[in-house]
Design a protein around this motif. Structure first.
Motif, PDB file in Angstrom:
ATOM      1  N   VAL A 193      44.279  38.330  41.426  1.00  0.00           N
ATOM      2  CA  VAL A 193      43.288  37.709  40.562  1.00  0.00           C
ATOM      3  C   VAL A 193      42.524  36.689  41.386  1.00  0.00           C
ATOM      4  CG1 VAL A 193      44.610  38.057  38.449  1.00  0.00           C
ATOM      5  CG2 VAL A 193      44.834  35.909  39.669  1.00  0.00           C
ATOM      6  N   HIS A 214      41.887  26.550  36.068  1.00  0.00           N
ATOM      7  CA  HIS A 214      42.516  27.274  37.174  1.00  0.00           C
ATOM      8  C   HIS A 214      44.022  27.371  37.018  1.00  0.00           C
ATOM      9  CE1 HIS A 214      39.112  26.759  40.415  1.00  0.00           C
ATOM     10  NE2 HIS A 214      38.645  27.158  39.244  1.00  0.00           N
ATOM     11  N   TYR A 240      45.491  30.208  34.816  1.00  0.00           N
ATOM     12  CA  TYR A 240      45.297  31.525  35.406  1.00  0.00           C
ATOM     13  C   TYR A 240      46.225  31.732  36.603  1.00  0.00           C
ATOM     14  CZ  TYR A 240      40.928  32.064  32.715  1.00  0.00           C
ATOM     15  OH  TYR A 240      39.989  32.181  31.722  1.00  0.00           O
ATOM     16  N   ILE A 241      46.313  30.720  37.473  1.00  0.00           N
ATOM     17  CA  ILE A 241      47.130  30.845  38.677  1.00  0.00           C
ATOM     18  C   ILE A 241      48.599  31.020  38.321  1.00  0.00           C
ATOM     19  CG2 ILE A 241      47.911  29.662  40.756  1.00  0.00           C
ATOM     20  CD1 ILE A 241      45.165  28.261  40.841  1.00  0.00           C
ATOM     21  N   VAL A 284      49.346  32.212  46.882  1.00  0.00           N
ATOM     22  CA  VAL A 284      48.025  31.678  46.549  1.00  0.00           C
ATOM     23  C   VAL A 284      47.251  31.404  47.829  1.00  0.00           C
ATOM     24  CG1 VAL A 284      46.748  29.809  45.429  1.00  0.00           C
ATOM     25  CG2 VAL A 284      48.917  30.600  44.454  1.00  0.00           C
ATOM     26  N   ALA A 344      49.380  34.412  36.764  1.00  0.00           N
ATOM     27  CA  ALA A 344      49.421  35.484  37.767  1.00  0.00           C
ATOM     28  C   ALA A 344      50.705  35.420  38.585  1.00  0.00           C
ATOM     29  CB  ALA A 344      48.202  35.385  38.674  1.00  0.00           C
ATOM     30  N   VAL A 380      40.192  33.438  41.004  1.00  0.00           N
ATOM     31  CA  VAL A 380      39.958  32.412  39.990  1.00  0.00           C
ATOM     32  C   VAL A 380      38.712  31.617  40.350  1.00  0.00           C
ATOM     33  CG1 VAL A 380      40.930  30.435  38.776  1.00  0.00           C
ATOM     34  CG2 VAL A 380      42.425  32.297  39.521  1.00  0.00           C
ATOM     35  N   ALA A 406      42.112  31.484  44.856  1.00  0.00           N
ATOM     36  CA  ALA A 406      41.609  30.412  44.003  1.00  0.00           C
ATOM     37  C   ALA A 406      40.450  29.700  44.669  1.00  0.00           C
ATOM     38  CB  ALA A 406      42.719  29.397  43.693  1.00  0.00           C
ATOM     39  N   ASP A 454      49.172  38.258  43.312  1.00  0.00           N
ATOM     40  CA  ASP A 454      48.583  37.321  44.270  1.00  0.00           C
ATOM     41  C   ASP A 454      47.331  36.678  43.688  1.00  0.00           C
ATOM     42  OD1 ASP A 454      50.489  37.748  46.238  1.00  0.00           O
ATOM     43  OD2 ASP A 454      49.356  39.380  47.175  1.00  0.00           O
ATOM     44  N   VAL A 455      46.991  35.484  44.210  1.00  0.00           N
ATOM     45  CA  VAL A 455      45.870  34.703  43.689  1.00  0.00           C
ATOM     46  C   VAL A 455      44.946  34.282  44.827  1.00  0.00           C
ATOM     47  CG1 VAL A 455      45.179  32.604  42.466  1.00  0.00           C
ATOM     48  CG2 VAL A 455      47.290  33.800  41.803  1.00  0.00           C
TER      49      VAL A 455
END
Length: 449
Positions: free
Chosen positions: A96, A105, A108-109, A146, A112, A98, A121, A118-119
């Motif tokens: 995702v 944020h 969402y983080i 992240v 996930a 973001v 951001a 995985d993120v």
């Protein structure tokens, strides 16, 4: 190198659209000249698919599907923020991205990470140290990771400075001076958007200054342990010295306000300011922002709800003994910075930015190296195309294809821990102003955790 992956974007913002969605779709024609970012003719469609968009604005996503998808591409499904689980079930994302307003944020983080996704951001990673602590705890418990898009690390100038410091050009760094200015168009724009409320942005010492605080920490390969700052609101809000008033001293409103406002008059025709209270606000490529900025609600630079600072002066002490003197204001005649890096064996100095007419500041094309004992020399900084002085294309390659050798060697990809450090330092700046005392960023993270 990463394989072909499935991406979901959380927040169809200007940044998300121009910097990630369009290059992932292989859409041609960028917008570098509009807001300083965009993808030009970059095409990463061979490395991933956009399989979903999480956004509360159904009309904006529908307009995107109607007008901005490449020919033959099926509509990208939209999911409301409270339908994250449904999105995961239907789209099975690998990553995702973001790019929503900062205060959103963290949810969402964490969502996930809890699902092993995985993120990527946008910076700032989150808007508070408490949220940063949540992300660090969630990442520690997850199989996923992240990546934070601190793109200022990627400019050619900044990579050159990193290499010079690593090569010993200044010896052991002792003191950095960074004097940053944001011009009257760019600076004022933050006070016409959600950024002007601390609950949404963390203030500009978080939303904007984390760019610079992360950059210095990366150059020094160090972390700030104490912050003392002064600052306030000198240009915007109801007490602004630039607020237009009539002969009786009463503030103008509406059309009269625009007719007499120096910020508005200085930017006529630029699109930086909304035209009037009844007009829909449009973003890049003509997409509307009716959900976030509904017509009939007139945001202006002198509103009572503005509760963040527009001027900061901060002194940061780093764990290994170096210090940073950092200043920034958001209403300047020019945009850019002056930087000096001092060390036990010499000094680096550079200036970069643009004057009101758009021409570069004198000296912007070089970095000057002054050894403590010996003659100075200059290192040329070439002009590079692409958003943020060529940084964004390199960052996108790291995101969608995989880190280059230079990226690995210099540590260009920012981790969640580094993202958290920058947010905590930015929060320490505004808290130090409010509390009139030094603040330890690590203590903010420990207390939150």
């Amino acid at each position: 190198m990463v394989s072909h992956r499935r991406y979901v974007v959380c927040g169809l913002s200007n940044r998300g659209l121009a910097s990630f969605v369009r290059p992932l779709l292989g859409a041609r024609g960028g917008s570098d000249s509009v807001l300083g970012f965009g993808a030009g003719d970059e095409d990463f469609s061979a490395h991933g698919d956009l399989v979903g968009i999480v956004d509360p604005d159904a009309a904006r996503v529908a307009a995107f599907n109607d007008s901005l998808l490449p020919a033959g591409h099926p509509p990208v499904p939209r999911f409301a923020p409270d339908r994250f689980d449904e999105m995961v079930r239907q789209t099975s994302p690998d990553v995702v991205i973001v790019t929503a307003p900062d205060h959103t944020h963290v949810d969402y983080i964490v969502a996930a990470l809890e699902r092993g996704i995985d993120v990527v951001a946008e910076k700032p990673m989150v808007s508070t140290a408490a949220q940063a602590a949540r992300v660090l705890a969630a990442e520690k418990a997850s199989s996923a990771t992240v990546l934070v898009t601190h793109n200022l690390r990627y400019t050619q100038r900044h990579r050159q400075i990193k290499k010079l410091i690593r090569a010993g050009a200044v010896g052991r760094p002792t003191h950095v001076t960074l004097d940053y200015h944001v011009d009257v168009r760019h600076g004022a724009s933050y006070f016409l958007r959600w950024n002007r409320r601390r609950e949404y942005s963390g203030g500009l010492s978080v939303h904007k200054s984390t760019h610079h605080l992360d950059l210095v920490s990366w150059w020094l390969d160090d972390t700030p342990e104490q912050v003392f700052a002064l600052g306030g609101r000198n240009y915007y809000g109801p007490d602004s010295p630039h607020r237009p008033r009539d002969a009786e001293g009463q503030p103008y409103e509406g059309a009269q306000l625009r007719a007499h406002d120096p910020y508005y008059q200085a930017q006529l025709g630029s699109g930086a300011f909304h035209a009037d209270a009844e007009s829909d606000r449009l973003g890049l490529f003509g997409l509307g922002y009716a959900h976030q900025y509904p017509a009939g609600r007139d945001l202006y630079l002198y509103d009572e709800e503005i509760d963040i600072e527009d001027t900061y002066s901060a002194l940061l002490a780093y764990r290994r003994g170096a210090s940073l003197a950092y200043t920034i204001d958001f209403s300047s005649p020019w945009e850019g910075y002056r930087l000096v890096v001092n060390g036990t064996h010499g000094q680096l100095e550079t200036t970069t930015g643009r004057l009101p007419g758009g021409e570069p500041l004198p000296g912007s094309s070089v970095i000057t190296h002054r050894p403590l004992f010996g003659p100075p020399s200059t290192i040329d900084v070439d002009t590079v195309s692409g958003g943020h002085e060529g940084a964004d294309p390199l960052l996108r390659h790291d995101v969608f294809v995989g880190p280059t050798r230079e990226s690995v060697e210099l540590g260009l990809v920012a981790s969640a821990e580094e993202g958290a450090s920058a947010v905590a330092a930015g929060e320490a700046v505004w808290r130090s102003i409010a509390e009139r005392r030094p603040i330890a960023p690590a203590e903010l993270l420990r207390t939150a955790g």
